[in-house]
Structure formats: structure tokens, C-alpha cells
Design an enzyme around this catalytic site. Structure first.
Site, mmCIF file in Angstrom:
data_model
loop_
_atom_site.group_PDB
_atom_site.id
_atom_site.type_symbol
_atom_site.label_atom_id
_atom_site.label_comp_id
_atom_site.label_asym_id
_atom_site.label_seq_id
_atom_site.Cartn_x
_atom_site.Cartn_y
_atom_site.Cartn_z
ATOM 1 N N LYS A 162 0.833 -1.200 0.000
ATOM 2 C CA LYS A 162 0.000 0.000 0.000
ATOM 3 C C LYS A 162 0.874 1.259 0.000
ATOM 4 C CE LYS A 162 -3.701 2.154 2.731
ATOM 5 N NZ LYS A 162 -3.012 3.425 2.977
ATOM 6 N N GLY A 163 0.350 2.343 -0.546
ATOM 7 C CA GLY A 163 1.088 3.599 -0.542
ATOM 8 C C GLY A 163 1.368 4.090 0.866
ATOM 9 N N GLY A 164 2.552 4.636 1.083
ATOM 10 C CA GLY A 164 2.890 5.226 2.372
ATOM 11 C C GLY A 164 3.419 4.275 3.422
ATOM 12 N N GLY A 166 6.439 2.712 3.168
ATOM 13 C CA GLY A 166 7.903 2.723 3.193
ATOM 14 C C GLY A 166 8.547 1.802 2.172
ATOM 15 N N LYS A 167 7.861 1.579 1.043
ATOM 16 C CA LYS A 167 8.400 0.669 0.019
ATOM 17 C C LYS A 167 9.749 1.148 -0.516
ATOM 18 C CE LYS A 167 4.928 0.939 -2.801
ATOM 19 N NZ LYS A 167 4.058 1.858 -2.028
ATOM 20 N N THR A 168 9.859 2.450 -0.768
ATOM 21 C CA THR A 168 11.099 2.972 -1.347
ATOM 22 C C THR A 168 12.264 2.819 -0.381
ATOM 23 O OG1 THR A 168 9.905 4.553 -2.746
ATOM 24 C CG2 THR A 168 12.221 5.024 -2.296
ATOM 25 N N THR A 169 12.028 3.089 0.891
ATOM 26 C CA THR A 169 13.082 2.903 1.899
ATOM 27 C C THR A 169 13.515 1.447 1.952
ATOM 28 O OG1 THR A 169 12.264 4.747 3.247
ATOM 29 C CG2 THR A 169 13.645 3.116 4.347
ATOM 30 N N ASP A 171 7.083 3.313 -9.891
ATOM 31 C CA ASP A 171 6.028 4.098 -9.247
ATOM 32 C C ASP A 171 6.000 5.495 -9.877
ATOM 33 O OD1 ASP A 171 4.302 5.469 -7.586
ATOM 34 O OD2 ASP A 171 5.194 4.751 -5.726
ATOM 35 N N GLU A 185 -1.678 -1.702 10.357
ATOM 36 C CA GLU A 185 -2.958 -0.998 10.331
ATOM 37 C C GLU A 185 -3.910 -1.769 9.433
ATOM 38 O OE1 GLU A 185 -2.376 3.027 9.106
ATOM 39 O OE2 GLU A 185 -1.126 3.553 10.845
#
Length: 358
Positions: A35-37, A39-42, A64, A235
Site C-alpha cells: 500500500k502507498g505510504g 515505506g516501500k522505497t526505503t 512508481d 494498520e
């Protein structure tokens, strides 16, 4: 006499780190999504730095549309691989699939793969997106990186992205079944395009294209070559999307054996510290410090309430996935993870034993 029984370890055991991933030298494609937000990029950037320690050459590629690789490394990246500052074998690039789609006509003039796409196929709905995926995989593979990490778009876009080879394969299979019954009609349509060709030539090109797509598809379904890492936070919506993603990956026969649970909060245990500090004040000091102590109690209560909510979803994650997945828990960072040093430090956390805190 004591009987000695040989203990045979199972071939595959789940872990709470990414050690096996980094040590799996056969991997060529690593997809990181969720899901967006979350921390996929990290996560993808950190994994790329870890793989750069063990592999000859590594490509980190963002698909993305809301690219973040440049922000993560503090360095501008484009649609061409660029060496990441501070590394000798890690490259990064930011690419939109729409860029490939827009450039398909031009690429067909020069690229050996797209030269085999008959004009008639370009009339089919959705063919441009499907071809863009295969073109991307072929292009990356031709650059001969040891391993490529994909920092993907949010879940919905990623699922569509990964299903494109299957879609294209089914389209071509359907066309090939029409070779005997509708070959003449297809040839008629072909004659209306820029490049006329015989029925045999048309279907030979379709078969060749099908073989290329089948090769890409088989690589995607081979767990020795390809794996998908799910990133989530504890969440509801994130856990829900993770389950949806895992189910769809299973249907597509794409390996998924790692779940990284990011932004996990720790309980703050103040015990009687607040009360002891309060009792140590004079009445005048208590009058002055009352607003401060009220704020401390409020933030302490709010934080631990959030932790309790997270624990519920951490428990759900454990019940659902602990037997079949390597689950790595990552605690909330105090600061943003940006730059080489921070990403390398974050990667070390992923390499350490980090079970769910429940």
C-alpha cells in the site's frame, strides 16, 4: 547403548530477517510492493544496498509514477541507469511504464524484440501496456545486471503490472488458435497496415513474440529467479491490501515469501516516573508545571493506545503468515531514512533477527 538419531533440518525454514534473500545468488528479479505510504522505497533502497555487498552489479528501478528514489538517495535519477553515489556496482533509475508506451513506435524501428510485433497486434486493446512490460523486462535483462530490484507502485497498479505478461500470452494464444480458421481475415487486416506480410510470416512473428513472452512469464514464475516482498504497516487497510496482494501473487504463481512490517511502535513504560517527579515538586512548582505534566500524560496515553491497536494487527499478521513467510518487523525510525549511510544502517536492521514484538 545410547541410540543416536540423525536430526535432519528442513530444507526451508522461515526467518525473521532477509539473510536468505541476500544470500540467494540465483535471484534476478526482486519486486517490493504494498500500500502507498508504508515505506516501500526505503525498504527497496536498503535491500539494494545490501545486495550490492554480495552481487556483482545491482539495478534499483522505480516503476512508481510518484518516484522517491531521488529523495531516498539525495541524488537525481532519470529513465537511464545511473551509478549511485558512494557505490561502484549499484545503479538506479526512475521509469514510468507510460514512457515506454509512448515510445513503442520509435522503439519498434530499432529494438530486436519490438521489431517482431506485427502492426496488426498494435490494434488490440491493452496491447501497448502488455508490450511495455515485456519491453521493460527485456531491456533490463539485456543490460546484464546481476539482480534488479523493482520499487513498485501501490498495490492496485502493481497487480495490473505483474499480470501483463499473462494477458499478452493469452491474447497471442487466442490469435494462434485462429491461424487455420481466420488466417485470411488477419492477413487482410495486416495488408491495411504499413508492413504487408504473408499469412505464414504473420503467424511466424506471432509465435516468435509468444516465445519471448513465455520466457519472461516463466522467469516471473520461477522462485529461484523472481520473488516479491510485501511491505506493510500494522494498520487495517495495509494488512487488508497485503492479504489481497498475497492472494493475487499466488494466483499468478509468483513467489512471495517475505513480509516486512514497517513502522512498528514500541510501548513507552514510564511506570511511576511521572508521579514521582510530580510529588518531588513544591506546590508552586506544581502549579506552574501542571500543563506540562498533563501533556506528557496525554501523549503517553495516546502513544500506547496506538501501540495497542498495532498489536492487534501484528497478532493477525502472525496468525496468518508466520508458518509460511519470513516476517521481519522494523520499528519506527526517529528520523527520516535518507542518504547512503542511513539506508545502509536500515539494511543492517533488516539483516538482523527481528521478530514481531508480540
Amino acid at each position: 547403548m545410547v541410540e543416536i538419531t540423525e536430526v535432519i533440518e528442513p530444507e526451508w525454514q522461515t526467518r525473521n530477517d532477509i539473510q536468505n534473500l541476500v544470500n540467494q545468488k540465483t535471484l534476478q528479479w526482486v519486486f517490493v510492493g504494498g500500500k502507498g505510504g508504508v515505506g516501500k522505497t526505503t525498504i527497496s533502497s536498503s535491500i539494494a544496498t545490501a545486495l550490492a555487498e554480495t552481487r556483482e552489479s545491482v539495478l534499483l528501478l522505480s516503476t512508481d509514477p510518484a518516484h522517491s528514489l531521488s529523495d531516498a538517495f539525495g541524488q537525481k535519477f532519470t529513465h537511464e541507469p545511473r551509478l549511485v553515489n558512494g557505490f561502484t556496482n549499484l545503479y538506479a533509475m526512475e521509469l514510468n511504464t507510460s514512457q515506454i508506451i509512448d515510445g513503442l513506435d520509435g522503439l519498434r524501428e530499432t529494438h530486436s524484440f519490438l521489431k517482431n510485433v506485427p502492426d496488426i497486434l498494435m490494434m488490440l486493446p491493452g496491447i501497448d501496456e502488455a508490450l511495455s512490460f515485456v519491453e521493460l523486462m527485456q531491456s533490463v535483462q539485456s543490460r546484464r545486471f546481476s539482480v534488479t530490484i523493482f520499487d513498485t507502485a501501490p498495490t492496485g497498479h502493481t497487480l495490473k503490472f505483474l499480470k501483463l505478461p499473462d494477458v499478452l500470452e493469452k491474447i497471442l494464444d487466442s490469435l494462434l488458435k485462429l491461424e487455420n480458421t481466420m488466417g485470411g481475415l488477419l492477413q487482410l487486416f495486416s495488408s491495411m497496415t504499413k508492413a504487408q506480410m504473408s499469412q505464414n510470416e504473420l503467424f511466424d512473428k506471432i509465435k516468435l513474440l509468444g516465445d519471448m513472452i513465455n520466457t519472461t512469464h516463466e522467469q516471473m514464475k520461477n522462485p529461484d529467479l523472481t520473488t516479491f516482498i510485501c511491505v506493510c504497516i500494522p494498520e487495517f487497510l495495509s494488512v487488508y491490501e497485503t492479504e489481497r496482494l498475497i492472494q493475487d501473487l499466488a494466483k499468478s504463481e509468483i513467489d512471495c515469501s517475505y513480509i516486512i512490517v514497517n513502522q512498528v511502535l514500541k510501548h513507552i513504560q514510564l511506570g511511576g516516573l511521572i508521579e514521582d517527579a510530580w510529588d518531588g515538586l513544591t506546590e508552586e512548582q506544581q502549579r506552574i508545571m501542571t500543563p506540562f505534566f498533563e501533556k506528557v500524560r496525554e501523549h503517553h496515553s495516546t502513544h500506547n493506545s496506538r501501540v495497542d491497536v498495532q498489536r492487534k494487527y501484528l497478532s493477525d499478521i502472525k496468525d496468518l503468515y508466520q508458518e509460511d513467510f519470513n516476517i521481519v518487523a522494523v520499528h519506527q525510525n526517529k528520523q527520516e531514512v535518507r542518504g547512503k549511510d542511513a539506508l545502509v544502517a536500515f539494511a543492517k536492521k533488516l539483516m538482523q533477527h527481528s521478530p514481531l514484538p508480540i
